[in-house]
Design an enzyme around this catalytic site. Structure first.
Site, PDB file in Angstrom:
ATOM      1  CB  ALA A   1      -0.943   0.006   1.203  1.00  0.00           C
TER       2      ALA A   1
ATOM      3  CG  PHE B   1      -8.979 -17.149  -2.775  1.00  0.00           C
ATOM      4  CD1 PHE B   1      -7.953 -17.791  -3.445  1.00  0.00           C
ATOM      5  CD2 PHE B   1      -8.697 -16.538  -1.558  1.00  0.00           C
ATOM      6  CE1 PHE B   1      -6.667 -17.834  -2.904  1.00  0.00           C
ATOM      7  CE2 PHE B   1      -7.414 -16.577  -1.014  1.00  0.00           C
ATOM      8  CZ  PHE B   1      -6.400 -17.223  -1.690  1.00  0.00           C
TER       9      PHE B   1
ATOM     10  CD  GLN C   1      -9.605 -12.991   7.470  1.00  0.00           C
ATOM     11  OE1 GLN C   1      -8.629 -12.700   6.799  1.00  0.00           O
ATOM     12  NE2 GLN C   1     -10.832 -12.969   6.975  1.00  0.00           N
TER      13      GLN C   1
ATOM     14  CG  HIS D   1      -5.823 -18.032   7.068  1.00  0.00           C
ATOM     15  ND1 HIS D   1      -5.763 -19.365   6.764  1.00  0.00           N
ATOM     16  CD2 HIS D   1      -5.782 -17.362   5.893  1.00  0.00           C
ATOM     17  CE1 HIS D   1      -5.683 -19.492   5.430  1.00  0.00           C
ATOM     18  NE2 HIS D   1      -5.694 -18.294   4.890  1.00  0.00           N
TER      19      HIS D   1
ATOM     20  CG  LEU E   1      -1.028 -17.986   5.170  1.00  0.00           C
ATOM     21  CD1 LEU E   1      -2.376 -18.144   5.844  1.00  0.00           C
ATOM     22  CD2 LEU E   1      -0.963 -16.669   4.404  1.00  0.00           C
TER      23      LEU E   1
ATOM     24  CD  GLU F   1      -9.506 -18.397   1.583  1.00  0.00           C
ATOM     25  OE1 GLU F   1      -9.306 -17.920   2.711  1.00  0.00           O
ATOM     26  OE2 GLU F   1     -10.336 -17.938   0.793  1.00  0.00           O
TER      27      GLU F   1
ATOM     28  NE  ARG G   1      -8.669 -16.139   4.263  1.00  0.00           N
ATOM     29  CZ  ARG G   1      -7.708 -15.340   3.796  1.00  0.00           C
ATOM     30  NH1 ARG G   1      -7.446 -14.200   4.423  1.00  0.00           N
ATOM     31  NH2 ARG G   1      -7.027 -15.665   2.725  1.00  0.00           N
TER      32      ARG G   1
ATOM     33  CG  HIS H   1      -4.352 -14.185   8.068  1.00  0.00           C
ATOM     34  ND1 HIS H   1      -3.033 -14.408   7.720  1.00  0.00           N
ATOM     35  CD2 HIS H   1      -4.982 -13.864   6.907  1.00  0.00           C
ATOM     36  CE1 HIS H   1      -2.889 -14.229   6.416  1.00  0.00           C
ATOM     37  NE2 HIS H   1      -4.046 -13.873   5.897  1.00  0.00           N
TER      38      HIS H   1
ATOM     39  NE  ARG I   1      -7.936  -9.516   4.456  1.00  0.00           N
ATOM     40  CZ  ARG I   1      -7.285 -10.533   3.893  1.00  0.00           C
ATOM     41  NH1 ARG I   1      -7.482 -10.824   2.620  1.00  0.00           N
ATOM     42  NH2 ARG I   1      -6.447 -11.261   4.590  1.00  0.00           N
TER      43      ARG I   1
END
Lengths: 570, 246
Positions: free
Chosen positions: A16, A117, A231, A233, A243, A246, A277, A345, A380
Site C-alpha cells: 500500500a 477463493f 480475522q 485464518h 500461513l 487458502e 474464513r 491473520h 475480509r
C-alpha cells in the site's frame, strides 16, 4: 534548524505504501515524496501473502458479484459505496501490476490466470503461483526505484505524528543506524504500516506487524474503527503459525477431522472448503471441542489434504507450500496431509479513513491493513487485501497529491520544540532509564497469550472483562519496564519497547470494542450473544483515546446502497 | 529427564564501546524439536540479554531479513534447525563480506545501490496503455526467468562470494541474477540499457565462477548460471552486427 521536508511522507514500505508513493508522483511529477520504513521495504509483511489478488477480469464475472461476495463476506458491515468503487478499480490495478512486471501465472492463451477463493462465487483471484505477495512487493518496490522523486528513509522508526493546529505536518523518527531523532516534515502524511498480528501469540504475522500506524493515529486523536474484527485464518501450521494459503483449498484441497471426515459439510454445505474464513475457523474450533481434532505436541489440529491433486498441479500452483511443508514440518505435501489450525491473520479494523484514505485529521491519510476505509467489515474475503493495498494505496496517493497542491507550507517554528519534547520523552522513559525489573519479552508474551485466550475466535463477556483487567496489569508492569540496551546504534530493544507500547494500546482497543459489541457478526463471535443484531449493531465501532485505559466508543451507521442485509448462509 | 540445552555463541559489537567484535556465549533450553536458530536468538533476547541485536521478521524464509553465518555457513536463521546442530554448539556471526553495524546486523546499503543500478523494472520503448489490458505471456515464457525472480535479497550469496569479499565493486550474484530476470522477461526491452552496468569490468567479468552463490541460495536461484549466461550474451552481442544488438 532545517528538517528533511517533503510534499508527501509515506510511513511504511509495503504494497500500500509504495503504491501510494508512486501514485503521488504519477499524479504530479513535481512532488517530492519521502518514504519512512522500519525495515527495508522488501522485508515488509506483504511479502508473506500467498494466495492472490481478487479482480474482475473475466467476461463471465461482474462487478456486482464481486461487490456482493465482499459485502456478504463482511456480514454486511462493509460500506457498500466503498466496495462498489473498489471492485471497479481492482482490475485496473492488477493490469498496472502486470505492466510493471509482476509474474502473474498465466492461462495457455497468455492471459492472467484466476483461481477460486473462499467466499467468492466465481474464479477471480489472480496469482503468481503461491508467492503472490512476494512477487507483488518486489515488483512494486523495484519499480519505485525508477522514480527519483521518491526518497527513502530505510530502517527508521516513527515514534510520533507531528500535529500542529489540527493538521498533520510530519513525524518524528529514529534513524536506527545512528540513533538520531529526526523530525521529517511534510504537507501530508500517509500511514501504510500494515497489521498488528503480534498482539496475539499464535499469528501468521511477521515480527514487524505491531500496529504502529494504528497506535500513532489513535494518539493523534483519530478513531480506530471496528477493531473487534480480527480475522483468524483456518490454516496455520501448529507451533510456528506459518500461513498455509487458502489457495490450497481453492485448488481443491480438503479439510478433514480425525475421523477422516470433511466436517465442513455440517457448517458450510454449499461451499465446503471454499467457505469464508470466519465460519471455517469457528467450525474447526467447534470440531476440536467435540473431540474430533487431532492431538499433537503443539495442540489440536486438522488435516489439510492435497494428495489427490497430484505432484504436477502442486508443483505448478503450490510450490511454496511444498517447500514450507518440507522445511518447517518435515513432510512432503504430495504424500502427506498438512497439519493446520486457526491462526490470527488479519485486522479488518483500523484507522478511520474515508474512500480516499483521508482521516478526520487534515493532512493525515491511511491505506492498506492499518486503515479501515470500510471495505472489509466483519470479515475480509481472502485475496481482497492485496487488491485493497493497490486500489486504496493508489487512491490515497492521488488524494494526498491533490491535497498538497493547495496546502500551505509547513512552518519549521513549532517543529523544533516538538522534536525536542519527543526526544526527551524517549530518552527519559527508555534510553536513560535506570530502574525497572520487568522484561519486555515477558510482558509481550503475557499480552499475547491473554489476547489468544480472551479475544480469540469465540468471545464472552466474562473472558473479555477478564482480559481488560489483565491488560490493565500489563500497563502497570510496562511502567516498570527494564531496558538493558542504552546504545544509540541499531537499538532493537528500544524498537521492541516502543512496539510493545503500541501493541498494548491496540490490544486495549480490540478488547473494549469487542466487549461493547453484544452480537455476533463476521469474525466477532460472542458465545453470550450468538445472533447478529442489525437493529443495534449494523454500525461501525469507532474508538477514541482517553486518559483511561478504556477508549470512548462511538457508533456510525454502515452505508448501504444496493444490498439489503440478509441472513448469511453458505 | 534433564532438560535439553544448547550452547549458542553470538557476535557482540557496539561501535561506540568495542574496538572489535567478540563472541558471547549463552546456554539456553532446547525445549522443542521444532526450534530454529532464530528461536534461540529470540529466547536470548527475551529472557537473557535484551541488548542482542539482529534483524528478523517473517520467520518463514521469504522476507530475507535473518541471514547470518551459522557455524561458518551463510544461512537464513529462521530455517536452520537446532536439532541439526545439537548436541554440538552453535556459533552465530554476521554475514561475511559486509561491514558490521551492530552485533549480528550488517550494512547492506551497498547492495541497495547495486540493485538500483541494474534498473530492476520493466523498460519498454513504448508503454502499453492500461486500457489495452495485459501483455500476453505464456507459462513457458515465465519459465525463462522464473528462478531469477525468486531472489529474496537475503545477501547469503554476497556473503559466500569470494570475489565480492576481495572487491566490493563487483556487482555481485543477486544483482546480476535480477538483471537477468528482467532481460529474460518477454515484456521487457531494456537489455541494452542494463548492458553498461552488467558488462562493465565490475560486472559479470569479475566473476571467477566459484559457484558458491548458487550453493548457498535458500530459494534455488542459480546466480552463477545468470552470470555465465550474461557473459555469453554480452560476447555474442559484441560479435553480431550492430543492428542486431537489441
Amino acid at each position: 534548524m532545517d528538517f528533511e521536508s517533503y510534499d508527501v511522507l509515506v510511513v511504511g514500505g509495503g504494497l500500500a505504501g509504495i503504491r501510494a508513493a508512486i501514485a503521488v508522483v504519477e499524479t504530479n511529477p513535481s512532488l517530492k515524496v519521502g518514504m519512512v520504513s522500519k525495515v527495508y521495504p522488501m522485508r515488509s509483511h506483504t511479502v508473506s501473502a500467498e494466495g492472490g489478488a481478487a479482480a474482475v477480469l473475466r467476461p463471465e464475472d461482474s462487478y456486482e458479484t464481486h461487490a456482493y461476495d465482499t459485502i456478504k463476506g463482511s456480514d454486511y458491515l462493509a460500506d457498500q459505496d466503498v466496495v462498489e468503487a473498489f471492485v471497479r478499480e481492482a482490475p485496473i490495478e492488477v493490469i498496472q501490476m502486470e505492466h510493471w512486471g509482476c509474474p502473474w501465472s498465466r492461462d495457455p492463451d497468455g492471459k492472467i490466470s484466476v483461481r477460486p477463493f473462499g467466499g467468492m462465487t466465481t474464479w477471480r483471484t489472480c496469482f503468481a503461483a503461491d508467492k503472490t505477495g512476494f512477487h507483488m512487493l518486489h515488483t512494486v518496490f523495484q519499480t519505485s526505484l525508477k522514480y527519483p522523486q521518491i526518497h527513502r528513509h530505510d530502517e527508521a522508526f516513527v515514534t510520533k505524528l507531528l500535529v500542529e493546529d489540527g493538521r498533520c505536518v510530519g513525524v518524528v523518527a529514529i534513524d536506527m543506524r545512528s540513533g538520531r531523532f529526526d523530525a521529517i516534515t511534510a504537507k501530508a502524511v500517509i500511514l501504510a504500516t500494515g497489521g498488528m498480528g503480534r498482539v496475539y501469540a499464535f499469528t501468521t504475522n511477521g515480527n514487524i506487524c505491531t500496529g504502529d500506524g494504528m497506535a500513532l493515529a489513535y494518539r493523534a486523536g483519530v478513531g480506530l474503527k471496528d477493531m473487534e474484527m480480527v480475522q483468524f485464518h483456518p490454516t496455520g501450521l501448529p507451533f510456528t503459525g506459518i500461513l498455509i494459503t487458502e489457495a490450497v483449498r481453492g485448488e481443491g484441497g480438503y479439510l478433514t477431522n480425525k475421523d477422516g471426515e470433511r466436517f465442513l459439510k455440517r457448517y458450510v454445505p454449499n461451499k465446503m472448503e471454499l467457505g469464508p474464513r470466519d465460519i471455517i475457523s469457528r467450525a474447526m474450533i467447534t470440531e476440536f471441542e467435540a473431540g474430533r481434532g487431532f492431538e499433537g505436541p503443539h495442540g489440536k489440529y486438522m488435516h489439510l489434504d492435497v494428495r489427490h491433486l497430484g505432484e504436477a498441479v502442486i508443483d505448478r500452483k503450490l510450490p511454496f507450500m511444498r517447500e514450507l511443508g518440507r522445511e518447517f514440518v518435515g513432510i512432503d505435501i504430495v504424500h502427506d496431509p498438512i497439519p493446520v489450525r486457526p491462526v490470527m491473520h488479519y485486522m479488518m479494523g483500523g484507522v478511520d479513513a474515508n474512500i480516499s484514505g483521508a482521516t478526520p485529521v487534515s493532512g493525515l491519510y491511511a491505506a492498506g491493513e492499518c486503515a479501515n476505509v470500510g471495505l472489509n467489515g466483519g470479515n475480509r474475503l481472502g485475496s481482497n487485501s492485496l487488491s485493497e493495498c493497490l486500489v486504496f494505496g493508489a487512491a490515497t496517493g492521488r488524494a494526498a497529491a491533490d491535497y498538497v497542491s493547495s496546502a500551505k507550507a509547513v512552518s519549521a517554528n513549532p517543529i523544533e520544540g516538538m522534536l525536542k519534547d519527543e526526544t526527551k520523552r524517549i530518552e527519559m522513559d527508555y534510553l536513560e532509564k535506570k530502574s525497572g525489573e520487568e522484561r519486555i519479552g515477558a510482558i509481550r508474551e503475557d499480552m499475547q497469550l491473554s489476547m489468544d485466550a480472551g479475544a480469540g475466535v469465540f468471545r464472552t463477556r466474562e473472558g473479555l472483562e477478564n482480559l481488560t483487567k489483565q491488560l490493565g496489569k500489563l500497563r502497570d508492569r510496562f511502567g516498570r519496564i527494564k531496558i538493558e540496551d542504552s546504545s544509540r546504534t541499531f537499538n532493537t530493544e528500544l524498537m521492541s519497547v516502543l512496539e510493545l507500547d503500541y501493541m498494548l494500546e491496540v490490544a486495549e482497543v480490540i478488547t473494549y470494542s469487542a466487549l461493547a459489541r453484544e452480537e455476533s457478526r463476521g469474525a466477532h463471535a460472542r458465545r453470550d450473544f450468538p445472533e447478529r443484531d442489525d437493529e443495534k449493531f449494523l454500525k461501525h465501532t469507532i474508538a477514541f483515546r482517553t486518559d483511561e485505559i478504556s477508549p470512548r466508543l462511538e457508533y456510525r451507521d454502515v452505508r448501504i446502497t444496493n444490498f439489503k442485509p440478509q441472513a448469511r448462509a453458505y | 529427564m534433564a532438560e535439553k540445552r544448547i550452547t549458542v555463541r553470538a557476535t557482540r559489537f557496539d561501535p561506540a564501546k568495542d574496538s572489535e567484535p567478540r563472541l558471547q556465549s549463552y546456554d539456553i533450553p532446547f525445549s522443542d524439536d521444532s526450534m530454529v536458530v532464530l528461536d534461540a536468538l529470540n529466547y536470548i533476547k527475551s529472557h537473557v540479554d535484551g541488548s542482542l541485536s539482529y534483524r528478523w521478521s517473517c520467520r518463514m524464509g521469504i522476507c530475507g531479513s535473518c541471514g547470518m553465518t551459522v557455524n561458518g555457513t551463510p544461512k537464513l536463521t529462521c530455517s536452520a534447525f537446532l536439532r541439526d546442530y545439537w548436541p554440538g554448539s552453535i556459533t552465530i556471526t554476521p554475514l561475511n563480506n559486509f561491514p558490521i553495524v551492530r552485533d549480528l546486523v550488517v550494512d547492506m546499503e551497498d547492495f541497495m545501490e547495486k540493485l538500483k543500478s541494474i534498473k530492476p523494472w520493466i523498460i519498454r520503448k513504448q508503454e502499453m496503455p492500461l486500457g489495452a489490458g495485459e501483455h500476453r505471456q505464456t507459462m513457458e515464457q515465465i519459465d525463462d526467468f522464473r528462478q531469477f525472480s525468486q531472489c529474496i535479497n537475503c545477501m547469503l550469496c554476497y556473503a559466500a562470494c569470494p570475489v565480492y569479499g576481495l572487491d566490493d565493486k563487483f556487482l555481485g550474484p543477486a544483482a546480476i541474477a535480477l538483471a537477468r530476470r528482467y532481460n529474460l522477461d518477454s515484456r521487457d526491452q531494456g537489455t541494452k540499457e542494463r548492458l553498461p552496468v552488467i558488462a562493465h569490468s565490475d560486472g559479470v567479468w569479475e566473476c571467477s565462477f566459484v559457484g558458491e552463490c548458487s550453493v548457498v541460495c535458500p530459494k534455488g536461484v542459480d546466480p552463477a548460471k545468470a552470470i555465465q549466461q550474461t557473459k555469453l550474451d554480452t560476447s555474442v552481442r559484441f560479435i553480431l552486427p550492430y543492428g542486431n544488438r537489441e
